[in-house]
Design a protein around this motif. Structure first.
Motif, PDB file in Angstrom:
ATOM      1  N   TYR A 101       0.884  -1.196   0.110  1.00 51.74           N
ATOM      2  CA  TYR A 101      -0.106  -0.061   0.000  1.00 51.74           C
ATOM      3  C   TYR A 101       0.910   1.119   0.070  1.00 51.74           C
ATOM      4  O   TYR A 101       0.621   2.196  -0.552  1.00 51.74           O
ATOM      5  CB  TYR A 101      -1.159   0.025   1.285  1.00 51.74           C
ATOM      6  CG  TYR A 101      -1.944   1.179   1.250  1.00 51.74           C
ATOM      7  CD1 TYR A 101      -3.005   0.969   0.390  1.00 51.74           C
ATOM      8  CD2 TYR A 101      -1.677   2.324   2.068  1.00 51.74           C
ATOM      9  CE1 TYR A 101      -4.185   2.057   0.510  1.00 51.74           C
ATOM     10  CE2 TYR A 101      -2.615   3.337   2.169  1.00 51.74           C
ATOM     11  CZ  TYR A 101      -3.605   3.169   1.167  1.00 51.74           C
ATOM     12  OH  TYR A 101      -4.604   4.388   1.237  1.00 51.74           O
ATOM     13  N   MET A 147      -3.849   2.242  -3.253  1.00 47.96           N
ATOM     14  CA  MET A 147      -5.211   0.961  -3.462  1.00 47.96           C
ATOM     15  C   MET A 147      -4.881   0.213  -4.807  1.00 47.96           C
ATOM     16  O   MET A 147      -5.354  -0.940  -4.701  1.00 47.96           O
ATOM     17  CB  MET A 147      -6.239   2.081  -3.536  1.00 47.96           C
ATOM     18  CG  MET A 147      -6.639   2.386  -2.222  1.00 47.96           C
ATOM     19  SD  MET A 147      -8.142   3.604  -2.649  1.00 47.96           S
ATOM     20  CE  MET A 147      -9.470   2.282  -2.690  1.00 47.96           C
ATOM     21  N   TYR A 148      -4.316   0.840  -5.891  1.00 47.82           N
ATOM     22  CA  TYR A 148      -4.618   0.022  -7.047  1.00 47.82           C
ATOM     23  C   TYR A 148      -2.863  -0.264  -7.533  1.00 47.82           C
ATOM     24  O   TYR A 148      -2.565   0.416  -8.090  1.00 47.82           O
ATOM     25  CB  TYR A 148      -5.219   0.525  -7.995  1.00 47.82           C
ATOM     26  CG  TYR A 148      -6.723   0.781  -7.619  1.00 47.82           C
ATOM     27  CD1 TYR A 148      -7.549  -0.299  -7.626  1.00 47.82           C
ATOM     28  CD2 TYR A 148      -7.159   1.949  -7.332  1.00 47.82           C
ATOM     29  CE1 TYR A 148      -8.789  -0.230  -7.152  1.00 47.82           C
ATOM     30  CE2 TYR A 148      -8.675   1.940  -6.816  1.00 47.82           C
ATOM     31  CZ  TYR A 148      -9.426   0.957  -6.880  1.00 47.82           C
ATOM     32  OH  TYR A 148     -10.745   1.030  -6.534  1.00 47.82           O
ATOM     33  N   TYR A 180      -1.488  -7.356  -7.391  1.00 46.02           N
ATOM     34  CA  TYR A 180      -2.630  -7.112  -6.664  1.00 46.02           C
ATOM     35  C   TYR A 180      -3.027  -8.579  -5.901  1.00 46.02           C
ATOM     36  O   TYR A 180      -3.406  -9.147  -6.718  1.00 46.02           O
ATOM     37  CB  TYR A 180      -3.890  -6.669  -7.889  1.00 46.02           C
ATOM     38  CG  TYR A 180      -5.294  -6.461  -7.480  1.00 46.02           C
ATOM     39  CD1 TYR A 180      -5.491  -5.245  -7.058  1.00 46.02           C
ATOM     40  CD2 TYR A 180      -6.190  -7.333  -7.426  1.00 46.02           C
ATOM     41  CE1 TYR A 180      -6.627  -4.895  -6.737  1.00 46.02           C
ATOM     42  CE2 TYR A 180      -7.427  -7.265  -6.635  1.00 46.02           C
ATOM     43  CZ  TYR A 180      -7.605  -5.849  -6.475  1.00 46.02           C
ATOM     44  OH  TYR A 180      -9.050  -5.671  -5.977  1.00 46.02           O
ATOM     45  N   PHE A 219      -7.916  -6.662  -2.609  1.00 45.84           N
ATOM     46  CA  PHE A 219      -9.429  -6.893  -2.741  1.00 45.84           C
ATOM     47  C   PHE A 219     -10.252  -6.724  -1.759  1.00 45.84           C
ATOM     48  O   PHE A 219     -11.307  -5.911  -1.670  1.00 45.84           O
ATOM     49  CB  PHE A 219      -9.699  -8.311  -3.297  1.00 45.84           C
ATOM     50  CG  PHE A 219     -10.849  -8.377  -4.100  1.00 45.84           C
ATOM     51  CD1 PHE A 219     -11.359  -7.978  -5.252  1.00 45.84           C
ATOM     52  CD2 PHE A 219     -11.911  -9.038  -3.191  1.00 45.84           C
ATOM     53  CE1 PHE A 219     -12.693  -8.568  -5.730  1.00 45.84           C
ATOM     54  CE2 PHE A 219     -13.284  -9.385  -3.626  1.00 45.84           C
ATOM     55  CZ  PHE A 219     -13.732  -9.096  -4.912  1.00 45.84           C
ATOM     56  N   ASN A 253     -10.017  -3.008  -0.329  1.00 50.08           N
ATOM     57  CA  ASN A 253     -10.553  -1.812  -1.292  1.00 50.08           C
ATOM     58  C   ASN A 253     -12.263  -2.114  -1.315  1.00 50.08           C
ATOM     59  O   ASN A 253     -12.915  -1.125  -1.390  1.00 50.08           O
ATOM     60  CB  ASN A 253     -10.051  -2.194  -2.908  1.00 50.08           C
ATOM     61  CG  ASN A 253      -8.726  -1.750  -2.803  1.00 50.08           C
ATOM     62  OD1 ASN A 253      -8.365  -1.120  -1.991  1.00 50.08           O
ATOM     63  ND2 ASN A 253      -8.210  -1.841  -4.119  1.00 50.08           N
ATOM     64  N   ASN A 254     -12.708  -3.276  -1.292  1.00 52.16           N
ATOM     65  CA  ASN A 254     -14.049  -3.503  -1.151  1.00 52.16           C
ATOM     66  C   ASN A 254     -14.821  -3.198   0.283  1.00 52.16           C
ATOM     67  O   ASN A 254     -15.880  -2.640   0.335  1.00 52.16           O
ATOM     68  CB  ASN A 254     -14.380  -4.991  -1.240  1.00 52.16           C
ATOM     69  CG  ASN A 254     -14.919  -5.220  -2.922  1.00 52.16           C
ATOM     70  OD1 ASN A 254     -15.811  -4.942  -3.359  1.00 52.16           O
ATOM     71  ND2 ASN A 254     -13.950  -6.025  -3.438  1.00 52.16           N
ATOM     72  N   PHE A 255     -13.916  -2.995   1.276  1.00 51.40           N
ATOM     73  CA  PHE A 255     -14.193  -2.581   2.795  1.00 51.40           C
ATOM     74  C   PHE A 255     -14.548  -1.155   2.420  1.00 51.40           C
ATOM     75  O   PHE A 255     -15.302  -0.520   2.910  1.00 51.40           O
ATOM     76  CB  PHE A 255     -13.119  -2.930   3.682  1.00 51.40           C
ATOM     77  CG  PHE A 255     -13.373  -2.338   5.105  1.00 51.40           C
ATOM     78  CD1 PHE A 255     -14.435  -2.981   5.845  1.00 51.40           C
ATOM     79  CD2 PHE A 255     -12.921  -1.353   5.456  1.00 51.40           C
ATOM     80  CE1 PHE A 255     -14.871  -2.359   6.899  1.00 51.40           C
ATOM     81  CE2 PHE A 255     -13.213  -0.771   6.795  1.00 51.40           C
ATOM     82  CZ  PHE A 255     -14.151  -1.178   7.574  1.00 51.40           C
ATOM     83  N   SER A 256     -13.509  -0.484   1.705  1.00 45.94           N
ATOM     84  CA  SER A 256     -13.523   1.111   1.692  1.00 45.94           C
ATOM     85  C   SER A 256     -14.861   1.426   0.960  1.00 45.94           C
ATOM     86  O   SER A 256     -15.328   2.808   0.983  1.00 45.94           O
ATOM     87  CB  SER A 256     -12.172   1.703   1.259  1.00 45.94           C
ATOM     88  OG  SER A 256     -12.158   1.387  -0.168  1.00 45.94           O
ATOM     89  N   LYS A 257     -15.136   0.582   0.016  1.00 45.33           N
ATOM     90  CA  LYS A 257     -16.391   0.672  -0.945  1.00 45.33           C
ATOM     91  C   LYS A 257     -17.707   0.306  -0.063  1.00 45.33           C
ATOM     92  O   LYS A 257     -18.790   0.128  -0.701  1.00 45.33           O
ATOM     93  CB  LYS A 257     -16.336  -0.105  -2.208  1.00 45.33           C
ATOM     94  CG  LYS A 257     -15.279   0.569  -2.952  1.00 45.33           C
ATOM     95  CD  LYS A 257     -15.048   0.011  -4.363  1.00 45.33           C
ATOM     96  CE  LYS A 257     -13.946   0.429  -5.255  1.00 45.33           C
ATOM     97  NZ  LYS A 257     -13.804  -0.468  -6.539  1.00 45.33           N
ATOM     98  N   LEU A 258     -17.303  -0.078   1.131  1.00 42.71           N
ATOM     99  CA  LEU A 258     -18.460  -0.757   1.907  1.00 42.71           C
ATOM    100  C   LEU A 258     -19.155  -2.110   1.312  1.00 42.71           C
ATOM    101  O   LEU A 258     -20.487  -2.103   1.662  1.00 42.71           O
ATOM    102  CB  LEU A 258     -19.777   0.294   1.992  1.00 42.71           C
ATOM    103  CG  LEU A 258     -19.357   1.797   2.615  1.00 42.71           C
ATOM    104  CD1 LEU A 258     -20.411   2.672   2.693  1.00 42.71           C
ATOM    105  CD2 LEU A 258     -18.380   1.799   3.833  1.00 42.71           C
ATOM    106  N   PHE A 315     -19.278  -4.914   2.279  1.00 46.45           N
ATOM    107  CA  PHE A 315     -19.135  -5.936   3.547  1.00 46.45           C
ATOM    108  C   PHE A 315     -19.410  -7.159   3.177  1.00 46.45           C
ATOM    109  O   PHE A 315     -18.800  -8.059   3.821  1.00 46.45           O
ATOM    110  CB  PHE A 315     -19.902  -5.285   4.776  1.00 46.45           C
ATOM    111  CG  PHE A 315     -19.488  -4.045   4.977  1.00 46.45           C
ATOM    112  CD1 PHE A 315     -18.376  -3.422   5.149  1.00 46.45           C
ATOM    113  CD2 PHE A 315     -20.622  -3.166   5.125  1.00 46.45           C
ATOM    114  CE1 PHE A 315     -18.006  -2.138   5.488  1.00 46.45           C
ATOM    115  CE2 PHE A 315     -20.292  -1.659   5.425  1.00 46.45           C
ATOM    116  CZ  PHE A 315     -19.072  -1.253   5.396  1.00 46.45           C
ATOM    117  N   VAL A 359     -19.298  -8.740   0.491  1.00 42.55           N
ATOM    118  CA  VAL A 359     -17.988  -9.173  -0.382  1.00 42.55           C
ATOM    119  C   VAL A 359     -17.100  -9.456   0.612  1.00 42.55           C
ATOM    120  O   VAL A 359     -16.255 -10.517   0.347  1.00 42.55           O
ATOM    121  CB  VAL A 359     -17.645  -8.304  -1.542  1.00 42.55           C
ATOM    122  CG1 VAL A 359     -16.540  -8.785  -2.342  1.00 42.55           C
ATOM    123  CG2 VAL A 359     -18.793  -8.182  -2.618  1.00 42.55           C
TER     124      VAL A 359
END
Lengths: 671, 256
Positions: free
Chosen positions: B200, B205-206, B212, B217, B220-225, B227, B229
């Motif tokens: 990081y 993030m990417y 990757y 994964f 990043n999905n946590f930061s996009k809420l 949960f 996933v």
């Protein structure tokens, strides 16, 4: 063994006692009322108590208070609403808001007036700057610089545009005009002794002060610019007021215990009120010194040294209820913003209708996103408003998860003539307004002469045109208010990619990066008044991004604006959990109107060279992009690397494509 | 008396057990509960980025962990009889104390200094090197102490019997420290999760596609809420991790 009364007997005994006491009380009150002289006043209520007050100013309808926290508050006695203001003037070099030390209210026209004091150092000595700041009913602000002094002002009086500023040895009388922010010094009255009190009437200003056990009196005639002086045999005079209508006296003066009328020759004419004879009043006042009095037709208001306001009503023969009302607590708006947006905090301090408590998150943008996400998830997000234009912030996910409050009702209530409603419309998400755009930067147009001549597709010619233009004009782009911006057509790009579109993304990115480099290169200069714009094209036109770019000198040919796009540089959202949604929305509208680059047409003229051009641009916006999209952030980052030479064009394009793929692909569709 | 001792031990352990349940066991079980939707598993398995992340992570484990264990064994064999081994062990443990952000800063600087393309395969090599460099110190210390504790008489007896050094190591020494070896293996596996910090710090993030990992994964999905996933992906990872852990535990019992 102890003998005990039965419970029922106890109860009856208590009831009988209570009834006797009640009857006795009623009879006593009735007889007292009948004994009171008609022209006396009777304590009805303690209306307000203000903690931490510096000065209080009383009118029948509004109580004005300058508080220790530097704000001024106005409490409407009928509406029971509290309005509060900060001066909004930033001190230098402390960068703090200059506090109000006195507050006044004017009813016709409505004005909320504050006296702000700034302490600073002048020639190695402490000095004080005084400003009068007035807000009218439309919240329009007017500031008058009153004076600069080496000694602090002791008191200030205001009525009907007359200001009396009292210092240690003199009192300055000003006539002020808030409409034109002007002042005129009428007179300067020198005095010795203490306790200078002032009463301002329509034509005269009465000044009283103690000297050698008596009170010296001077009446200044405003129209004639003359003084009449005298002396009255009372010491310890604490307040002066103009007498109410129907009284023989011209002024009323308040000593420690007596309210006395004065005629035009300053002779005592009648004793209006013997406060000491009223036991109820004594209890209420509790020995406090009265500092200010004010009459209206039915009552007299008194402000005490303990920062309470008492209202005394004339006896009507009916029972009067003693009650106490407290001011409503002032609302506090909790705002979270990233450090990049912290410049808004100064403007927020000017918001008059609530205390704006700003939490500035001082860490990189990626951490800011995690901070908000974690707080939202754990339920600890107690902010009313959050800034949503920080990179990496998954705003749309917040909206999808129901954390963001829809602003549809409020935005639709905004008058269309005062706002560029197109921008609101294009900020919609899922057909709703969730983001209030506060700072908007419009993209502007570059006309490609080659494209105009039908030579579309000649990207090299366009770059050549940019270079030629820069060589001719020699005005650095960076010095213009509008920076040349190349917009990645993000929304259609995302939409296209989500629909498995895999067209000429490569070509699009190539054009975007190349053009950006060409425009950002040192040898390129944007002409003054020449702005750039890359059309946000739909998916079918993505590969034509280069050819659709145009250049035009906008000042010369404003008719070229057929439509444009804007980038929301600063936007805020109201959280669903907020308890102050209404005031939060109003705060955002206030920010938007006050900020430069606003979506509101007002107050921008001083920022931009030609407001007409900006208005035309903003009113013709056909698309708005949220600057903070994760994808845009990634592309901008790669673009920066390409510009500083750490990536070649091929590498930049490949890297951008990979990141776009990751950013879009890692979101798993919910089934 | 024995029962009383047990009670005392239980009481002493109680704060730890409560913390364990509240902060680990309950969230873990709740994660499994959140992931109990077959459609979520199917959607996740169909996601190309997730599959790539799994592929990269498995490749990283397959390359990084054996390399690190082998390197640790080699260095531990060199050091365990050395008189100055304590000095060297301290030196080797230094990278453990260096915060990931510094490593990220240095590597980013190197990228810029030498104009290395992030998208090249060197990124993968780089993170394997960083992983081994940073975390092998702990493995070496564990193995060194295990080798040092090996009875000297047995080693001398093997030498007298004409046993070669390599044969002694592979057939006598290593099998006899099998519990420590399995511990080192699991430790390396768990440390591989910590490499996300350095990644990081270097790439954000990417990162480039080749590095990757599953941690990106999930984070990043946590930061996009996302949960659900995150819950499914975490359950998959934990289920996968259980396989080697159970295997080593079972094997270890044979040696105890």
């Amino acid at each position: 063994m102890k003998k005990q009364l039965p419970h029922s007997k106890c109860l009856i005994f208590v009831l009988v006692l209570a009834c006797c006491f009640a009857c006795f009380s009623c009879n006593q009150t009735a007889s007292e009322k009948q004994q009171l002289p008609v022209n006396h006043y009777y304590a009805q209520a303690t209306l307000l108590t203000f903690p931490d007050v510096r000065t209080l100013y009383t009118t029948p309808s509004v109580f004005a208070a300058a508080m220790e926290d530097g704000k001024m508050h106005f409490f409407g006695s009928d509406s029971q609403e509290m309005l509060s203001f900060e001066s909004g003037i930033e001190s230098y070099p402390e960068k703090t808001i200059i506090p109000f030390i006195a507050a006044f209210y004017e009813e016709s026209p409505v004005r909320f007036i504050g006296l702000a004091e700034q302490l600073f150092t002048m020639e190695a000595d402490p000095a004080y700057d005084y400003f009068l700041i007035a807000y009218d009913a439309n919240n329009a602000k007017s500031t008058i610089s009153l004076s600069t002094e080496f000694v602090p002002m002791r008191k200030c009086f205001y009525k009907d545009n007359i200001v009396v500023a009292v210092y240690a040895d003199r009192a300055d009388l000003y006539k002020v005009d808030f409409t034109n922010s002007a002042k005129e010094l009428l007179s300067s009255y020198s005095y010795t002794g203490n306790n200078l009190n002032v009463c301002i009437s329509e034509q005269c200003v009465l000044l009283t002060h103690e000297a050698d056990g008596v009170t010296a009196v001077a009446e200044y005639n405003i129209l004639e610019n003359t003084y009449k002086t005298g002396e009255i045999p009372y010491a310890d005079l604490s307040a002066v007021a103009c007498a109410p209508e129907g009284f023989d006296s011209r002024y009323c003066i308040m000593t420690q215990n007596l309210l006395i009328g004065l005629d035009s020759d300053f002779s005592p004419v009648e004793q209006l009120l013997d406060i000491k004879s009223f036991s109820v009043l004594q209890n209420v006042l509790n020995g406090e010194k009265i500092t200010d009095i004010f009459f209206d037709d039915t009552a007299v208001y008194m402000t005490t040294s303990g920062h309470s306001v008492y209202k005394f009503e004339e006896l009507t023969g009916e029972a009067l209820q003693l009650h106490m009302e407290n001011a409503k607590p002032r609302q506090t708006l909790r705002v979270l913003m990233h450090r990049n947006d912290a410049y808004v905090s100064t403007i927020s301090a000017m918001y008059p209708y609530a205390d704006v408590s700003i939490e500035v998150y001082d860490a990189p943008a990626a951490d800011f996103a995690n901070y908000i996400s974690t707080a939202l998830l754990s339920g600890s997000a107690d902010w009313d408003v959050i800034s949503v234009t920080s990179p990496y912030l998954p705003v749309h996910h917040y909206i999808d998860e129901g954390y963001v409050y829809a602003l549809d009702e409020y935005i639709s209530s905004l008058p269309a003539e005062e706002w560029y409603t197109d921008i609101f419309d294009f900020c919609r998400y899922n057909s709703h307004h969730y983001i209030f755009p506060v700072g908007v930067t419009p993209d502007v147009l570059i006309r490609n002469d080659g494209a105009e001549a039908g030579e579309s597709g000649d990207f090299a010619a366009f770059l050549s045109e940019c270079s030629r233009l820069s060589d001719e004009q020699k005005v650095p782009v960076a010095d213009n208010r509008f920076h040349v911006r190349i917009s990645v057509p993000l929304k259609p790009l995302v939409a296209a990619l989500e629909n498995n579109w895999n067209g000429d993304l490569d070509l699009l990115l190539r054009d975007v990066f190349s053009l950006n480099k060409a425009l950002g290169d040192d040898r390129f200069y944007g002409a003054k008044g020449v702005y750039s714009y890359m059309l946000s094209a739909g998916p079918s036109e993505l590969n034509q991004a280069g050819t659709s770019a145009r250049t035009t000198p906008v000042y010369q040919n404003q008719g070229m604006f057929l439509g444009g796009s804007a980038v929301v540089q600063l936007g805020f959202a109201v959280l669903e959990t907020s308890q102050e949604k209404s005031i939060a929305q109003d705060y955002l509208a206030f920010l938007s109107k006050t900020m430069t680059s606003s979506v509101s047409p007002y107050k921008n003229a001083f920022v931009y060279e030609n407001p007409a051009v900006i208005e035309q641009l903003l009113s013709s916006v056909s698309g708005t992009q949220l600057y903070t999209d994760e994808l845009a952030s990634q592309i901008i980052e790669i673009n920066s690397k390409y510009l500083d030479g750490s990536l070649t064009l091929d590498e930049a394009v490949q890297s951008a494509k990979d990141k776009i793929w990751l950013a879009l692909g890692e979101t798993v569709a919910k089934k | 008396m024995r029962k009383k001792n047990r009670l005392t031990i239980l009481l002493l352990l109680l704060p730890f057990l409560i913390g364990l349940c509240v902060f680990y066991v309950f969230p873990y079980l709740y994660g499994w509960y959140m992931s109990l939707r077959p459609t979520a598993w199917v959607a996740l398995l169909q996601n190309a980025v997730f599959r790539m992340a799994v592929r990269n992570t498995v490749l990283f484990w397959c390359v990084g962990i054996p390399l690190m264990v082998l390197l640790s064994i080699g260095v531990a064999l060199l050091l365990y009889e050395n008189r100055h081994r304590h000095f060297f062990l301290c030196l080797i443990a230094v990278p453990l104390c260096i915060p990931g952000i510094y490593i990220g800063g240095v590597v980013s600087g190197l990228y810029e200094r030498f104009s290395i393309n992030e998208n090249s395969g060197w990124s993968f090599v780089l993170i394997v090197v960083i992983y081994i460099w940073k975390y092998c110190g702990f493995d070496i210390i564990v193995l060194c102490s295990a080798f040092s504790a090996f009875p000297r008489e047995i080693e001398e007896a093997a030498q007298i019997d004409g046993c070669k050094r390599s044969r002694f190591v592979w057939q006598i020494l290593l099998p006899s420290v099998y519990p420590e070896l399995s511990f080192v293996f699991l430790l390396s596996l768990l440390n591989s999760f910590s490499i996300y910090r350095e990644l990081y710090a270097i790439y954000g993030m990417y990162p480039p596609k080749c590095v990757y990992l599953i941690f990106h994964f999930i984070t990043n999905n946590f930061s996009k809420l996302g949960f659900d996933v995150v819950a499914v992906a975490s359950c998959m990872v934990s289920a996968f991790l259980l396989i080697p852990i159970l295997y080593f535990l079972r094997r270890e019992r044979r040696f105890l």
